[in-house]
Write an enzyme that holds these catalytic residues in place. Sequence first.
Site, PDB file in Angstrom:
ATOM      1  N   LYS A   1       2.645  10.096   8.272  1.00 54.57           N
ATOM      2  CA  LYS A   1       1.967   9.593   9.469  1.00 54.57           C
ATOM      3  C   LYS A   1       2.575  10.126  10.767  1.00 54.57           C
ATOM      4  O   LYS A   1       2.302  11.254  11.153  1.00 54.57           O
ATOM      5  CB  LYS A   1       1.956   8.055   9.446  1.00 54.57           C
ATOM      6  CG  LYS A   1       0.923   7.479   8.441  1.00 54.57           C
ATOM      7  CD  LYS A   1       0.744   5.995   8.628  1.00 54.57           C
ATOM      8  CE  LYS A   1      -0.181   5.348   7.600  1.00 54.57           C
ATOM      9  NZ  LYS A   1      -1.582   5.438   7.903  1.00 54.57           N
TER      10      LYS A   1
ATOM     11  N   ASP B   1       9.175   2.777   1.292  1.00 57.97           N
ATOM     12  CA  ASP B   1       8.006   3.488   1.807  1.00 57.97           C
ATOM     13  C   ASP B   1       7.960   3.242   3.310  1.00 57.97           C
ATOM     14  O   ASP B   1       7.583   2.161   3.765  1.00 57.97           O
ATOM     15  CB  ASP B   1       6.749   2.957   1.107  1.00 57.97           C
ATOM     16  CG  ASP B   1       5.489   3.599   1.640  1.00 57.97           C
ATOM     17  OD1 ASP B   1       5.530   4.214   2.727  1.00 57.97           O
ATOM     18  OD2 ASP B   1       4.437   3.474   0.980  1.00 57.97           O
TER      19      ASP B   1
ATOM     20  N   PHE C   1       0.857  -1.194   0.000  1.00 57.05           N
ATOM     21  CA  PHE C   1       0.000   0.000   0.000  1.00 57.05           C
ATOM     22  C   PHE C   1       0.884   1.232   0.000  1.00 57.05           C
ATOM     23  O   PHE C   1       1.774   1.363   0.842  1.00 57.05           O
ATOM     24  CB  PHE C   1      -0.938   0.025   1.214  1.00 57.05           C
ATOM     25  CG  PHE C   1      -1.944   1.121   1.125  1.00 57.05           C
ATOM     26  CD1 PHE C   1      -3.058   0.998   0.298  1.00 57.05           C
ATOM     27  CD2 PHE C   1      -1.774   2.316   1.817  1.00 57.05           C
ATOM     28  CE1 PHE C   1      -3.983   2.029   0.185  1.00 57.05           C
ATOM     29  CE2 PHE C   1      -2.696   3.348   1.710  1.00 57.05           C
ATOM     30  CZ  PHE C   1      -3.805   3.206   0.896  1.00 57.05           C
TER      31      PHE C   1
END
Length: 406
Positions: free
Chosen positions: A250, A221, A136
Amino acid sequence: MQVTRATFDEVMVPNYNPAAVIPVRGEGSRLWDQDGREYIDFAGGIAVNCLGHCHPAVVGALKAQADRLWHLSNVYTNEPALRLARKLVDATFADRVFFANSGGEANEAALKLARRWAVDHYGPEKDQIIAFERAFHGRTFFTVTVGGQPAYAEGFGPRPGAVDHVPYNDLAALEAVISDRTCAVVLEPLQGEGGIINPVPGFLAGVRELCDRHNALLVFDEVQTGVGRTGHLYAYEGAGVTPDILSSAKALGAGFPIGAMLTTAAIAESFKVGTHGSTYGGNPLACAVGETVLDLINTPEVLDGVKARGERFRATLEAINAEHHVFSEIRGQGLLLGAALAPAYAGRARDFLNAALEAGTMVLVAGADVVRFAPSLVIPEADIDEGLRRFAEGVAAVTEPAAAAS
Ligand SMILES: Cc1ncc(COP(=O)(O)O)c(C=O)c1O
């Protein structure tokens, strides 16, 4: 104005299906809903609230910056952005930073930079991006195409091209697809949304070696794994494998939107003036928060504390499993943990989430078969214990519904 969960269906685009309760206040690892009911938060805003809710130092940084300067655009630079970039450079492999507002945007920048770098140094034929099944990387059309869950990219017309996928942890599959036409290999050093999948020993080093052999960039990532989540500032340090480009978001803002793409000076050269940008990227409010978050998280005490809390968490989950026999495996690193459901409970992760919420603990899922935990990195041990006691109640309600009802 009185608003309730019903208001969502009246005024919001229906792309989410939020829970029935609406949290209105948070402090540390606890949240309270509209009715004053208290919850222990093991969801952490999906691995975002790394310092819990309303951490005083972060609130202080935001308030101080709010009284000073909110926004300039990239026509001017600003002090908080420069300070945060300097600290990120000092703390990592990187020499250069690009700021964005989210993980998806940080990855979008990473992918565009990789493509531009390949055009600059090898020509337009070197365009292949290799990513991994179940990965993702965000919801922009490029990142969702690179992500390894086809359902998220289908139904929107033609997708960006030259993107291929291979199974995670399968070096032979990567070796069969990679070539001198490959511009970048993109992966999470621990897959999050895909089910909390650890890299098998040697996998990340093997990917690095294949990238080097074919002059392809390695992009990590670290949107979910970064900023202390695994017990290292970034997971690549724990893995001992250094990427060429890294994305972070995040937890970097602990709840305030920010994203960052980190890279080397040589690769950064391919983003010349005008090649890429963002109105809000490097916003002073976001960067003032990010600087404080980095200062607080990037200490041996906090990072060692993540490892110790992770072990406590894992041991208690194992004890719950010894009693209820619901998990086939507890996996992950630090405070990014996944409890994979045993075959008898396949597809029921959301039932466990709902039962835990009912018992007063918020958890996450990672797909239909994994219950995921991403609490505050400084959560008190007492909150871990109480939150997991409530979680165990939820587990019992799923496994022995008659007993729970009586
Ligand atoms: C590994 C990873 N990359 C990218 C993203 C996208 O981040 P954002 O939702 O901030 O765009 C996520 C979000 O879950 C993620 O886990």
